[in-house]
Structures are given as structure tokens and as C-alpha cells.
Enzyme design. Structure first.
Site, short mmCIF file in Angstrom:
data_model
loop_
_atom_site.label_atom_id
_atom_site.label_comp_id
_atom_site.label_asym_id
_atom_site.label_seq_id
_atom_site.Cartn_x
_atom_site.Cartn_y
_atom_site.Cartn_z
CG ASP A 10 -1.96 -1.15 1.10
OD1 ASP A 10 -2.35 -1.49 -0.04
OD2 ASP A 10 -2.36 -1.70 2.15
CE LYS A 32 -4.06 -5.32 0.03
NZ LYS A 32 -4.46 -3.96 -0.46
CG ASP A 59 -7.76 -5.24 -2.50
OD1 ASP A 59 -8.96 -5.52 -2.71
OD2 ASP A 59 -7.34 -4.73 -1.44
CE LYS A 61 -11.20 -3.74 -0.44
NZ LYS A 61 -9.80 -3.31 -0.72
CG LEU A 62 -14.05 -3.65 -10.59
CD1 LEU A 62 -12.64 -3.69 -10.05
CD2 LEU A 62 -14.12 -4.35 -11.95
CG HIS A 63 -20.15 -2.42 -5.28
ND1 HIS A 63 -20.39 -2.08 -3.98
CD2 HIS A 63 -21.36 -2.82 -5.78
CE1 HIS A 63 -21.67 -2.25 -3.68
NE2 HIS A 63 -22.27 -2.69 -4.78
CG ASP A 64 -20.49 0.64 -11.65
OD1 ASP A 64 -21.69 0.79 -11.98
OD2 ASP A 64 -19.65 1.54 -11.70
N PRO A 66 -23.80 -4.74 -13.36
CG PRO A 66 -25.30 -6.52 -13.01
CD PRO A 66 -25.20 -5.03 -12.92
CB THR A 119 -10.90 -6.11 8.47
OG1 THR A 119 -10.04 -5.19 7.79
CG2 THR A 119 -10.82 -7.48 7.81
NE ARG A 211 -1.69 -0.04 8.34
CZ ARG A 211 -2.86 0.53 8.59
NH1 ARG A 211 -2.89 1.80 8.99
NH2 ARG A 211 -3.98 -0.15 8.46
#
Length: 232
Positions: A10, A32, A59, A61-64, A66, A119, A211
Site C-alpha cells: 500500500d 497485493k 485488490d 474491489k469492483l462494485h457497479d 453488472p 475488516t 503495515r
């Protein structure tokens, strides 16, 4: 399923990332690449790290809707990553379309997993902000079953839920678990966390560690400590 430790790179720049990875001379860790690094550097950082011999969990995190997710996954399929993900909250049809877009003409594809709940999400946030009345465990298991129904390979979940997902969605359903901290580490912004040793006991297949490794005085030693604790 062979267990492994995934290092969350990250970082905000290519220079930071490659400088970090240069410290690993004898091993090529599974890494990642998340939104921060991908948005800063684009697909070229994926290609460069892959060319160095690392396996990659992309990573994003696709969200849209279909159709948009299917087209986006078709683009990502050309990057030759080893794992990528969507949000299970997008529903079964969205996840099915993601799988279709990710599958190449020759039938090959990376592992596709779904995020259940972050999380950082507590029971209080689930009920009072997201307005979900079920318990966080019941919600996560339901999302995992939807992901399995859509044909996905597994889910991202906290290590605390890995065991119940194996029970609810099948022992062969992959659990990828962030929220890993050494017993003597700070929690930072994670809520549902545990140690590498406990994650192994619970049944995690992959643990994602950021971290505690990337901010350590000796990242290579911290990575080896994590691998030993997780039994890989």
C-alpha cells in the site's frame, strides 16, 4: 489449497514499491496491489512487478452495475494477475458478469474472490450506518454463499470469519483474510483482527499483511516471522 502470505504493498509511488521489493533478494513474495498504488501508477506497475516474478492480488474491489463490471474485468484479465476481486454487495448477477468478463477466450483466468465486509466494519456500523439488521457473521456467510452461487473461488473476510465461511460455503472455498497483526503490533484502523498463528488455526487460506511488514524496521524478517507463524 496451499496457504500463503500476501504482502499489501500500500504505497503511493512506483519508487517506494520497488525499493521495498528490492529488499527481498531470496524470495519473491505474493503481493497485493490496491487502489492507492494502482491509481497512482496504473497498469504498468502491475506489469513491472509481474515481470519481476511476483504473484499479484489486484485488490480493486469492483462494485457497479453488472455490465460495467464485466467490461472492466475483461480489461483487467489482460494484466495476467493471479487474483482479483469484487464487492459481494453487488449481488449474484454482478459477480457472474465479473467472472464472465475475467475469463479469457482460452478459458483461463485469475482467481476471483468477493469482499464480504471490510475488516474495519464493526457490528455497530453494520446496524446503525448500513442498516443491516442481521449479525455481521450471518451477513458475511450469506454474502459468501452468494459468491459461491455466482461461481467465484472464495471471499475476502476477516480471519475471525474464515471458519464459519468454510462451514457455510464449503471447505474448498478460499478465504483471503486481511486484518492480520502480530500479538505485539498496533491495531491501526482494523477492528476484526488476529495473529498469523490464530489465522492458521481458524482456517485462512491466504493472509494479507500490510503495515506489520511494510512499516517494520526489517521487513524481510517481519515477512519471515509471518510465514513461520502461518506455517508456510
Amino acid at each position: 489449497m496451499q496457504r500463503d502470505v500476501i504482502i499489501a504493498c500500500d504505497f503511493s509511488s512506483k519508487e517506494q514499491t520497488l525499493q521495498f521489493l528490492d529488499q527481498f533478494e531470496d524470495v519473491k513474495p505474493f503481493v497485493k496491489i490496491g487502489m492507492e498504488l494502482y491509481y497512482a501508477c496504473g497498469p504498468e506497475i502491475v506489469r513491472e512487478i509481474k515481470a519481476r516474478g511476483h504473484r499479484i492480488f489486484l485488490d480493486l474491489k469492483l462494485h457497479d452495475i453488472p455490465n460495467t463490471v464485466r467490461k472492466s474485468m475483461k480489461v483487467l484479465s489482460s494484466l495476467d494477475v493471479d487474483m482479483t476481486n469484487v464487492h459481494a454487495a453487488g449481488g449474484v448477477e454482478m459477480m457472474r458478469q465479473a467472472l464472465e468478463g475475467l475469463t479469457r477466450e482460452d478459458g483461463t483466468r485469475p482467481l476471483l474472490i468477493a469482499v464480504t465486509q471490510l475488516t474495519s466494519t464493526s457490528e455497530d456500523v453494520l446496524h446503525n450506518e448500513l442498516l443491516i439488521t442481521e449479525t455481521i457473521q450471518d451477513t458475511i456467510v450469506a454474502y459468501a454463499r452468494n459468491a459461491r452461487k455466482a461461481g467465484l473461488d472464495g471471499v475476502v473476510c476477516s480471519p475471525l470469519e474464515a471458519g464459519i465461511i468454510k462451514t457455510g460455503a464449503g471447505e474448498d472455498f478460499i478465504t483471503v483474510t486481511p486484518g492480520i497483526r502480530f500479538a505485539d503490533s498496533k491495531k491501526d484502523d482494523q477492528v476484526r483482527i488476529t495473529t498469523p498463528e490464530r489465522a492458521k488455526e481458524i482456517g485462512s487460506d491466504f493472509i494479507v499483511v500490510g503495515r506489520p511488514i511494510t512499516a517494520a524496521d526489517d521487513p524481510v524478517a517481519a515477512y519471515k516471522r509471518c510465514c513461520e507463524g502461518f506455517g508456510v
